[in-house]
Design a protein around this motif. Structure first.
Motif, PDB file in Angstrom:
ATOM      1  N   ILE A 204       0.938  -1.054  -0.077  1.00 55.14           N
ATOM      2  CA  ILE A 204       0.029   0.031  -0.086  1.00 55.14           C
ATOM      3  C   ILE A 204       0.952   1.314   0.081  1.00 55.14           C
ATOM      4  O   ILE A 204       1.709   1.277   1.000  1.00 55.14           O
ATOM      5  N   LEU A 205       0.748   2.180  -0.876  1.00 58.78           N
ATOM      6  CA  LEU A 205       1.594   3.287  -1.076  1.00 58.78           C
ATOM      7  C   LEU A 205       0.887   4.574  -0.468  1.00 58.78           C
ATOM      8  O   LEU A 205       1.561   5.256   0.281  1.00 58.78           O
ATOM      9  N   LEU A 206      -0.320   4.856  -0.664  1.00 58.51           N
ATOM     10  CA  LEU A 206      -1.264   5.856  -0.116  1.00 58.51           C
ATOM     11  C   LEU A 206      -2.305   5.405   0.537  1.00 58.51           C
ATOM     12  O   LEU A 206      -2.973   4.554   0.077  1.00 58.51           O
ATOM     13  N   SER A 207      -2.895   6.058   1.681  1.00 54.49           N
ATOM     14  CA  SER A 207      -3.978   5.685   2.107  1.00 54.49           C
ATOM     15  C   SER A 207      -5.009   6.989   2.495  1.00 54.49           C
ATOM     16  O   SER A 207      -4.085   8.062   2.696  1.00 54.49           O
ATOM     17  N   ILE A 208      -6.083   7.228   3.030  1.00 56.92           N
ATOM     18  CA  ILE A 208      -6.714   8.143   3.225  1.00 56.92           C
ATOM     19  C   ILE A 208      -6.287   8.501   4.903  1.00 56.92           C
ATOM     20  O   ILE A 208      -6.611   7.661   5.794  1.00 56.92           O
ATOM     21  N   ASP A 209      -5.798   9.756   5.099  1.00 54.73           N
ATOM     22  CA  ASP A 209      -5.504  10.334   6.435  1.00 54.73           C
ATOM     23  C   ASP A 209      -6.666  10.535   7.359  1.00 54.73           C
ATOM     24  O   ASP A 209      -7.623  10.880   6.848  1.00 54.73           O
ATOM     25  N   SER A 210      -6.553  10.289   8.510  1.00 53.19           N
ATOM     26  CA  SER A 210      -7.760  10.450   9.512  1.00 53.19           C
ATOM     27  C   SER A 210      -8.039  11.897   9.532  1.00 53.19           C
ATOM     28  O   SER A 210      -9.198  12.017  10.019  1.00 53.19           O
ATOM     29  N   THR A 211      -7.186  12.879   9.266  1.00 52.37           N
ATOM     30  CA  THR A 211      -7.775  14.265   9.020  1.00 52.37           C
ATOM     31  C   THR A 211      -8.884  14.669   8.112  1.00 52.37           C
ATOM     32  O   THR A 211      -9.246  15.480   8.186  1.00 52.37           O
ATOM     33  N   SER A 212      -8.832  13.508   7.398  1.00 49.63           N
ATOM     34  CA  SER A 212      -9.962  13.796   6.207  1.00 49.63           C
ATOM     35  C   SER A 212     -11.382  13.471   6.483  1.00 49.63           C
ATOM     36  O   SER A 212     -12.338  14.126   6.206  1.00 49.63           O
ATOM     37  N   PHE A 213     -11.568  12.940   7.806  1.00 50.18           N
ATOM     38  CA  PHE A 213     -13.026  12.825   8.144  1.00 50.18           C
ATOM     39  C   PHE A 213     -13.651  14.024   9.039  1.00 50.18           C
ATOM     40  O   PHE A 213     -12.969  14.536   9.480  1.00 50.18           O
ATOM     41  N   PRO A 214     -14.993  14.056   8.659  1.00 51.27           N
ATOM     42  CA  PRO A 214     -15.727  13.223   7.828  1.00 51.27           C
ATOM     43  C   PRO A 214     -15.262  13.728   6.376  1.00 51.27           C
ATOM     44  O   PRO A 214     -15.227  14.731   5.925  1.00 51.27           O
ATOM     45  N   LEU A 215     -15.555  12.254   5.596  1.00 50.11           N
ATOM     46  CA  LEU A 215     -15.263  12.579   4.107  1.00 50.11           C
ATOM     47  C   LEU A 215     -16.513  12.115   3.344  1.00 50.11           C
ATOM     48  O   LEU A 215     -17.086  11.373   3.561  1.00 50.11           O
ATOM     49  N   GLY A 216     -16.687  13.275   2.538  1.00 46.83           N
ATOM     50  CA  GLY A 216     -17.759  13.178   1.680  1.00 46.83           C
ATOM     51  C   GLY A 216     -19.282  14.049   2.377  1.00 46.83           C
ATOM     52  O   GLY A 216     -19.004  14.419   3.301  1.00 46.83           O
ATOM     53  N   THR A 217     -20.167  14.311   1.569  1.00 44.83           N
ATOM     54  CA  THR A 217     -21.320  15.133   1.866  1.00 44.83           C
ATOM     55  C   THR A 217     -22.487  14.592   1.839  1.00 44.83           C
ATOM     56  O   THR A 217     -23.470  15.114   2.309  1.00 44.83           O
ATOM     57  N   GLY A 218     -22.608  13.420   1.397  1.00 47.52           N
ATOM     58  CA  GLY A 218     -23.802  12.705   1.386  1.00 47.52           C
ATOM     59  C   GLY A 218     -24.790  12.959   0.031  1.00 47.52           C
ATOM     60  O   GLY A 218     -24.060  13.200  -1.025  1.00 47.52           O
ATOM     61  N   PRO A 219     -25.805  13.015  -0.085  1.00 45.81           N
ATOM     62  CA  PRO A 219     -26.933  13.352   1.117  1.00 45.81           C
ATOM     63  C   PRO A 219     -27.330  11.768   1.956  1.00 45.81           C
ATOM     64  O   PRO A 219     -27.495  12.008   3.048  1.00 45.81           O
ATOM     65  N   LYS A 220     -26.650  10.634   1.370  1.00 48.23           N
ATOM     66  CA  LYS A 220     -27.002   9.491   2.105  1.00 48.23           C
ATOM     67  C   LYS A 220     -26.000   9.589   3.166  1.00 48.23           C
ATOM     68  O   LYS A 220     -24.771   9.478   3.006  1.00 48.23           O
ATOM     69  N   PRO A 221     -26.384   8.950   4.553  1.00 48.37           N
ATOM     70  CA  PRO A 221     -25.435   9.021   5.795  1.00 48.37           C
ATOM     71  C   PRO A 221     -23.961   7.968   5.378  1.00 48.37           C
ATOM     72  O   PRO A 221     -22.687   8.224   5.725  1.00 48.37           O
ATOM     73  N   SER A 222     -24.603   6.801   4.703  1.00 48.42           N
ATOM     74  CA  SER A 222     -23.407   5.705   4.154  1.00 48.42           C
ATOM     75  C   SER A 222     -22.360   6.483   3.119  1.00 48.42           C
ATOM     76  O   SER A 222     -21.377   5.777   3.070  1.00 48.42           O
ATOM     77  N   GLU A 223     -22.742   7.588   2.731  1.00 48.39           N
ATOM     78  CA  GLU A 223     -21.888   8.080   1.567  1.00 48.39           C
ATOM     79  C   GLU A 223     -20.702   9.033   2.396  1.00 48.39           C
ATOM     80  O   GLU A 223     -19.895   9.700   1.873  1.00 48.39           O
ATOM     81  N   ILE A 224     -20.881   9.226   3.712  1.00 51.45           N
ATOM     82  CA  ILE A 224     -19.855  10.035   4.613  1.00 51.45           C
ATOM     83  C   ILE A 224     -19.165   9.107   5.517  1.00 51.45           C
ATOM     84  O   ILE A 224     -19.750   8.336   6.139  1.00 51.45           O
ATOM     85  N   TRP A 225     -17.579   8.869   5.222  1.00 58.11           N
ATOM     86  CA  TRP A 225     -17.122   8.300   6.073  1.00 58.11           C
ATOM     87  C   TRP A 225     -16.648   8.979   7.422  1.00 58.11           C
ATOM     88  O   TRP A 225     -15.951  10.059   7.120  1.00 58.11           O
ATOM     89  N   HIS A 226     -16.599   8.445   8.569  1.00 58.75           N
ATOM     90  CA  HIS A 226     -16.157   9.292   9.725  1.00 58.75           C
ATOM     91  C   HIS A 226     -14.936   8.395  10.420  1.00 58.75           C
ATOM     92  O   HIS A 226     -14.566   9.087  11.271  1.00 58.75           O
ATOM     93  N   SER A 227     -14.606   7.284  10.091  1.00 62.92           N
ATOM     94  CA  SER A 227     -13.590   6.584  10.303  1.00 62.92           C
ATOM     95  C   SER A 227     -13.182   5.423   9.555  1.00 62.92           C
ATOM     96  O   SER A 227     -13.959   5.041   8.615  1.00 62.92           O
ATOM     97  N   GLY A 228     -12.211   4.860   9.828  1.00 64.13           N
ATOM     98  CA  GLY A 228     -11.698   3.617   8.997  1.00 64.13           C
ATOM     99  C   GLY A 228     -10.448   3.842   8.322  1.00 64.13           C
ATOM    100  O   GLY A 228      -9.849   4.654   8.451  1.00 64.13           O
ATOM    101  N   TYR A 229      -9.827   2.581   7.570  1.00 61.87           N
ATOM    102  CA  TYR A 229      -8.442   2.598   6.795  1.00 61.87           C
ATOM    103  C   TYR A 229      -8.901   2.368   5.467  1.00 61.87           C
ATOM    104  O   TYR A 229      -9.644   1.320   5.098  1.00 61.87           O
ATOM    105  N   TYR A 230      -8.546   3.122   4.759  1.00 65.67           N
ATOM    106  CA  TYR A 230      -8.759   3.094   3.312  1.00 65.67           C
ATOM    107  C   TYR A 230      -7.608   3.310   2.373  1.00 65.67           C
ATOM    108  O   TYR A 230      -7.024   4.363   2.091  1.00 65.67           O
ATOM    109  N   PRO A 231      -7.111   2.296   1.875  1.00 63.83           N
ATOM    110  CA  PRO A 231      -5.910   2.564   0.800  1.00 63.83           C
ATOM    111  C   PRO A 231      -6.573   2.926  -0.474  1.00 63.83           C
ATOM    112  O   PRO A 231      -7.599   2.408  -0.907  1.00 63.83           O
TER     113      PRO A 231
END
Length: 287
Positions: A204-231
């Protein structure tokens, strides 16, 4: 004395002509070498159905030729996936999938053979997508589970937004010139079925840094990420390959204009990542 002077002048003139001739030929050879591309790329694309992917493909097919002139490689494109055959691929050192993957069994076999024999590959965003049931089912186990290692698509963020990305491997040629964290261009980010951290073949070369959260604007709640590891960028150490999750522009769907609202190539640091990754693929040997 007069004869000697004439002879000296003739010799000097001959030497001067010789030097000029040598310099001319040396410069011509140098120019010829500069014009010969260091490597050749063929980019496959479909560019249909999804406007965000069409926008990215159009943008990529302008950005890559301009970059090719600067970095001395040749960039060709084709939307004819029948060209994904052994004879055609032998002309190129690097293959790019801009927005999808082949569906035909012969094309898939030719691509797998190309990669196993040391060919280079760069994939963007939708080229890694697979979801059953859908128009792009997960029916190519070698590609999705072994080559990419990601398995099926699981979910995504929405709308396309910029993210803070963290370099996980700073020694790789594609990432060694990057800052530890940087801001990406806007993108729709994918989550995958498989945990790439558990795959020993995947780096894995790059992943999403935790400072990105919340990531996304929706409108669905599932389309907004609040935590987790994402390569979002990785390689398979068994092949000359690199996958980028980037490649989905923001589009004005709400007002039905289909106007492009963002650019995948708007981040200078992200562009450096793509360029260095491409130069690595074009110059390196099979791992």
């Amino acid at each position: 004395m007069i004869i000697c002077k004439k002879i000296n002048r003739q010799l000097s003139f001959s030497i001067l002509l010789g030097l000029l001739f040598w310099c001319f030929n040396f410069d011509s050879i140098a120019q010829a070498k500069r014009k010969t591309p260091a490597f050749k790329i063929i980019a496959f694309f479909t560019a249909r159905v999804e406007q965000a992917h069409i926008s990215f493909v159009d943008e990529a097919n302008s950005w890559f030729p301009a970059t090719a002139k600067k970095y001395n490689f040749k960039y060709d494109t084709t939307s004819n996936w029948n060209n994904l055959n052994t004879e055609f691929l032998a002309r190129y050192q690097v293959v790019i999938f801009l927005d999808t993957r082949p569906d035909d069994a012969k094309q898939r076999a030719a691509f797998q053979k190309y990669m196993e024999q040391g060919g280079g590959w760069m994939g963007f965003h939708f080229s890694g997508f697979a979801l059953t049931p859908s128009d792009f089912p997960q029916n190519w186990d070698w590609y999705h589970n072994q080559f990419l290692g990601s398995g099926s698509y699981a979910s995504n963020t929405w709308r396309p937004t910029s993210a803070i990305l963290r370099v996980e491997n700073s020694t790789h040629p594609a990432t060694k010139n990057l800052p530890h964290i940087f801001s990406s261009a806007p993108n729709e980010w994918y989550r995958w079925e498989n945990d790439l951290r558990t795959n020993r073949d995947i780096s894995i070369l790059l992943s999403i840094d935790s400072t990105s959260f919340p990531l996304g604007t929706g409108p669905k709640p599932s389309e907004i990420w609040h935590s987790g590891y994402y390569p979002v960028v990785w390689t398979n150490k068994k092949y000359k390959m690199i996958y980028f999750n980037m490649g989905h522009n923001d589009i004005d769907f709400e007002n039905k204009t289909n106007k492009t609202l963002s650019s995948t190539f708007s981040s200078a640091v992200q562009n450096k990542l793509i360029i260095d990754g491409l130069l690595w693929l074009g110059s390196s040997r099979k791992p």
